[in-house]
Design a protein around this motif. Structure first.
Motif, PDB file in Angstrom:
ATOM      1  N   PRO A   1       0.823  -1.207   0.000  1.00  0.00           N
ATOM      2  CA  PRO A   1       0.000   0.000   0.000  1.00  0.00           C
ATOM      3  C   PRO A   1       0.864   1.267   0.000  1.00  0.00           C
ATOM      4  CG  PRO A   1      -0.017  -1.017   2.165  1.00  0.00           C
ATOM      5  CD  PRO A   1       0.704  -1.961   1.252  1.00  0.00           C
ATOM      6  N   ASN A   2       0.314   2.361  -0.524  1.00  0.00           N
ATOM      7  CA  ASN A   2       0.988   3.651  -0.539  1.00  0.00           C
ATOM      8  C   ASN A   2       0.855   4.271   0.853  1.00  0.00           C
ATOM      9  OD1 ASN A   2       1.922   6.215  -0.888  1.00  0.00           O
ATOM     10  ND2 ASN A   2       0.631   6.695  -2.646  1.00  0.00           N
ATOM     11  N   LEU A   3       1.900   4.156   1.650  1.00  0.00           N
ATOM     12  CA  LEU A   3       1.850   4.654   3.024  1.00  0.00           C
ATOM     13  C   LEU A   3       1.892   6.175   3.099  1.00  0.00           C
ATOM     14  CD1 LEU A   3       4.236   2.049   4.682  1.00  0.00           C
ATOM     15  CD2 LEU A   3       1.743   2.015   4.557  1.00  0.00           C
ATOM     16  N   ALA A   4       2.263   6.841   2.020  1.00  0.00           N
ATOM     17  CA  ALA A   4       2.343   8.303   2.018  1.00  0.00           C
ATOM     18  C   ALA A   4       1.011   8.949   1.656  1.00  0.00           C
ATOM     19  CB  ALA A   4       3.418   8.769   1.037  1.00  0.00           C
ATOM     20  N   ARG A   5       0.084   8.181   1.111  1.00  0.00           N
ATOM     21  CA  ARG A   5      -1.206   8.751   0.713  1.00  0.00           C
ATOM     22  C   ARG A   5      -1.919   9.326   1.941  1.00  0.00           C
ATOM     23  NH1 ARG A   5      -4.148   5.057  -2.844  1.00  0.00           N
ATOM     24  NH2 ARG A   5      -3.065   6.224  -4.440  1.00  0.00           N
ATOM     25  N   GLY A   6      -2.354  10.545   1.829  1.00  0.00           N
ATOM     26  CA  GLY A   6      -3.085  11.188   2.916  1.00  0.00           C
ATOM     27  C   GLY A   6      -2.202  11.875   3.942  1.00  0.00           C
ATOM     28  N   MET A   7      -0.874  11.750   3.824  1.00  0.00           N
ATOM     29  CA  MET A   7       0.023  12.421   4.769  1.00  0.00           C
ATOM     30  C   MET A   7      -0.049  13.932   4.562  1.00  0.00           C
ATOM     31  SD  MET A   7       3.522  10.152   4.842  1.00  0.00           S
ATOM     32  CE  MET A   7       4.328  11.212   6.015  1.00  0.00           C
ATOM     33  N   GLU A   8      -0.064  14.672   5.644  1.00  0.00           N
ATOM     34  CA  GLU A   8      -0.002  16.128   5.565  1.00  0.00           C
ATOM     35  C   GLU A   8       1.399  16.543   5.969  1.00  0.00           C
ATOM     36  OE1 GLU A   8      -3.211  18.317   7.263  1.00  0.00           O
ATOM     37  OE2 GLU A   8      -4.644  16.719   6.839  1.00  0.00           O
ATOM     38  N   LEU A   9       2.203  16.867   4.977  1.00  0.00           N
ATOM     39  CA  LEU A   9       3.593  17.229   5.226  1.00  0.00           C
ATOM     40  C   LEU A   9       3.686  18.706   5.569  1.00  0.00           C
ATOM     41  CD1 LEU A   9       5.134  15.286   2.235  1.00  0.00           C
ATOM     42  CD2 LEU A   9       4.824  14.507   4.584  1.00  0.00           C
ATOM     43  N   THR A  10       4.422  19.006   6.628  1.00  0.00           N
ATOM     44  CA  THR A  10       4.547  20.388   7.076  1.00  0.00           C
ATOM     45  C   THR A  10       5.974  20.913   6.988  1.00  0.00           C
ATOM     46  OG1 THR A  10       4.831  19.635   9.346  1.00  0.00           O
ATOM     47  CG2 THR A  10       2.589  20.175   8.637  1.00  0.00           C
ATOM     48  N   GLY A  11       6.922  20.052   6.661  1.00  0.00           N
ATOM     49  CA  GLY A  11       8.306  20.500   6.577  1.00  0.00           C
ATOM     50  C   GLY A  11       9.184  19.472   5.889  1.00  0.00           C
ATOM     51  N   VAL A  12      10.421  19.870   5.666  1.00  0.00           N
ATOM     52  CA  VAL A  12      11.368  18.979   5.000  1.00  0.00           C
ATOM     53  C   VAL A  12      11.734  17.806   5.905  1.00  0.00           C
ATOM     54  CG1 VAL A  12      12.296  20.784   3.524  1.00  0.00           C
ATOM     55  CG2 VAL A  12      13.352  20.349   5.732  1.00  0.00           C
ATOM     56  N   ASN A  13      12.279  16.763   5.306  1.00  0.00           N
ATOM     57  CA  ASN A  13      12.742  15.552   5.994  1.00  0.00           C
ATOM     58  C   ASN A  13      11.632  14.727   6.628  1.00  0.00           C
ATOM     59  OD1 ASN A  13      15.421  16.011   5.292  1.00  0.00           O
ATOM     60  ND2 ASN A  13      15.788  17.237   7.122  1.00  0.00           N
ATOM     61  N   GLN A  14      10.402  14.918   6.185  1.00  0.00           N
ATOM     62  CA  GLN A  14       9.304  14.092   6.678  1.00  0.00           C
ATOM     63  C   GLN A  14       9.008  12.934   5.739  1.00  0.00           C
ATOM     64  OE1 GLN A  14       6.185  17.022   7.142  1.00  0.00           O
ATOM     65  NE2 GLN A  14       6.607  17.178   9.316  1.00  0.00           N
ATOM     66  N   LEU A  15       9.284  13.122   4.449  1.00  0.00           N
ATOM     67  CA  LEU A  15       9.011  12.072   3.480  1.00  0.00           C
ATOM     68  C   LEU A  15      10.062  12.118   2.382  1.00  0.00           C
ATOM     69  CD1 LEU A  15       7.128   9.827   2.384  1.00  0.00           C
ATOM     70  CD2 LEU A  15       5.897  11.628   1.141  1.00  0.00           C
ATOM     71  N   TRP A  16      10.672  10.965   2.129  1.00  0.00           N
ATOM     72  CA  TRP A  16      11.651  10.821   1.060  1.00  0.00           C
ATOM     73  C   TRP A  16      11.082   9.851   0.043  1.00  0.00           C
ATOM     74  CZ3 TRP A  16      16.139  13.617   0.957  1.00  0.00           C
ATOM     75  CH2 TRP A  16      16.434  14.334   2.113  1.00  0.00           C
ATOM     76  N   VAL A  17      11.265  10.143  -1.225  1.00  0.00           N
ATOM     77  CA  VAL A  17      10.765   9.289  -2.294  1.00  0.00           C
ATOM     78  C   VAL A  17      11.926   8.877  -3.191  1.00  0.00           C
ATOM     79  CG1 VAL A  17       8.446  10.282  -2.249  1.00  0.00           C
ATOM     80  CG2 VAL A  17      10.186  11.300  -3.715  1.00  0.00           C
ATOM     81  N   ALA A  18      11.769   7.751  -3.874  1.00  0.00           N
ATOM     82  CA  ALA A  18      12.818   7.253  -4.757  1.00  0.00           C
ATOM     83  C   ALA A  18      12.222   6.869  -6.102  1.00  0.00           C
ATOM     84  CB  ALA A  18      13.496   6.037  -4.116  1.00  0.00           C
ATOM     85  N   ASP A  19      13.053   6.926  -7.124  1.00  0.00           N
ATOM     86  CA  ASP A  19      12.605   6.556  -8.452  1.00  0.00           C
ATOM     87  C   ASP A  19      13.792   6.072  -9.265  1.00  0.00           C
ATOM     88  OD1 ASP A  19      10.860   6.102 -10.520  1.00  0.00           O
ATOM     89  OD2 ASP A  19      10.782   8.185 -11.173  1.00  0.00           O
ATOM     90  N   ILE A  20      13.502   5.224 -10.238  1.00  0.00           N
ATOM     91  CA  ILE A  20      14.496   4.765 -11.195  1.00  0.00           C
ATOM     92  C   ILE A  20      13.964   5.101 -12.576  1.00  0.00           C
ATOM     93  CG2 ILE A  20      15.709   2.777 -12.156  1.00  0.00           C
ATOM     94  CD1 ILE A  20      15.450   1.425  -9.457  1.00  0.00           C
ATOM     95  N   THR A  21      14.786   5.716 -13.399  1.00  0.00           N
ATOM     96  CA  THR A  21      14.380   6.076 -14.747  1.00  0.00           C
ATOM     97  C   THR A  21      15.528   5.790 -15.710  1.00  0.00           C
ATOM     98  OG1 THR A  21      13.339   7.795 -16.092  1.00  0.00           O
ATOM     99  CG2 THR A  21      15.104   8.489 -14.608  1.00  0.00           C
ATOM    100  N   TYR A  22      15.286   5.979 -16.987  1.00  0.00           N
ATOM    101  CA  TYR A  22      16.331   5.719 -17.973  1.00  0.00           C
ATOM    102  C   TYR A  22      16.300   6.784 -19.056  1.00  0.00           C
ATOM    103  CZ  TYR A  22      12.614   3.915 -20.941  1.00  0.00           C
ATOM    104  OH  TYR A  22      11.480   3.794 -21.687  1.00  0.00           O
TER     105      TYR A  22
END
Length: 81
Positions: free
Chosen positions: A22-43
């Motif tokens: 499940p997407n654990l970040a869905r619905g999070m209310e972020l108020t500042g930096v360093n609360q949520l980090w995301v990652a991606d791979i692209t080409y």
């Protein structure tokens, strides 16, 4: 002379039998930096091959904390430094 078929990299295959996390970040209310980090791979398609990029971003500032590029996309790509 034979025509070479175009290389098509593997991408997300949603038709699998693995457990969907499940997407654990869905619905999070972020108020500042360093609360949520995301990652991606692209080409990126270069003249004769593909270059892969794995990156970790701060979701608020969009600043990259780490990243790695390689010409091979394997399980260790995001872990390499």
């Amino acid at each position: 002379m034979f025509a070479q078929s175009a290389f098509v990299p593997r991408s997300t295959d949603s038709r699998h039998s693995w457990r969907v996390v499940p997407n654990l970040a869905r619905g999070m209310e972020l108020t500042g930096v360093n609360q949520l980090w995301v990652a991606d791979i692209t080409y990126s398609h270069l003249a004769e091959q593909f270059a892969y990029l794995a990156v970790v971003l701060n979701a608020i500032s969009r600043k990259s904390s780490d990243g790695h590029s390689n010409f091979n996309c394997g399980p260790a790509l995001p872990l390499m430094r």
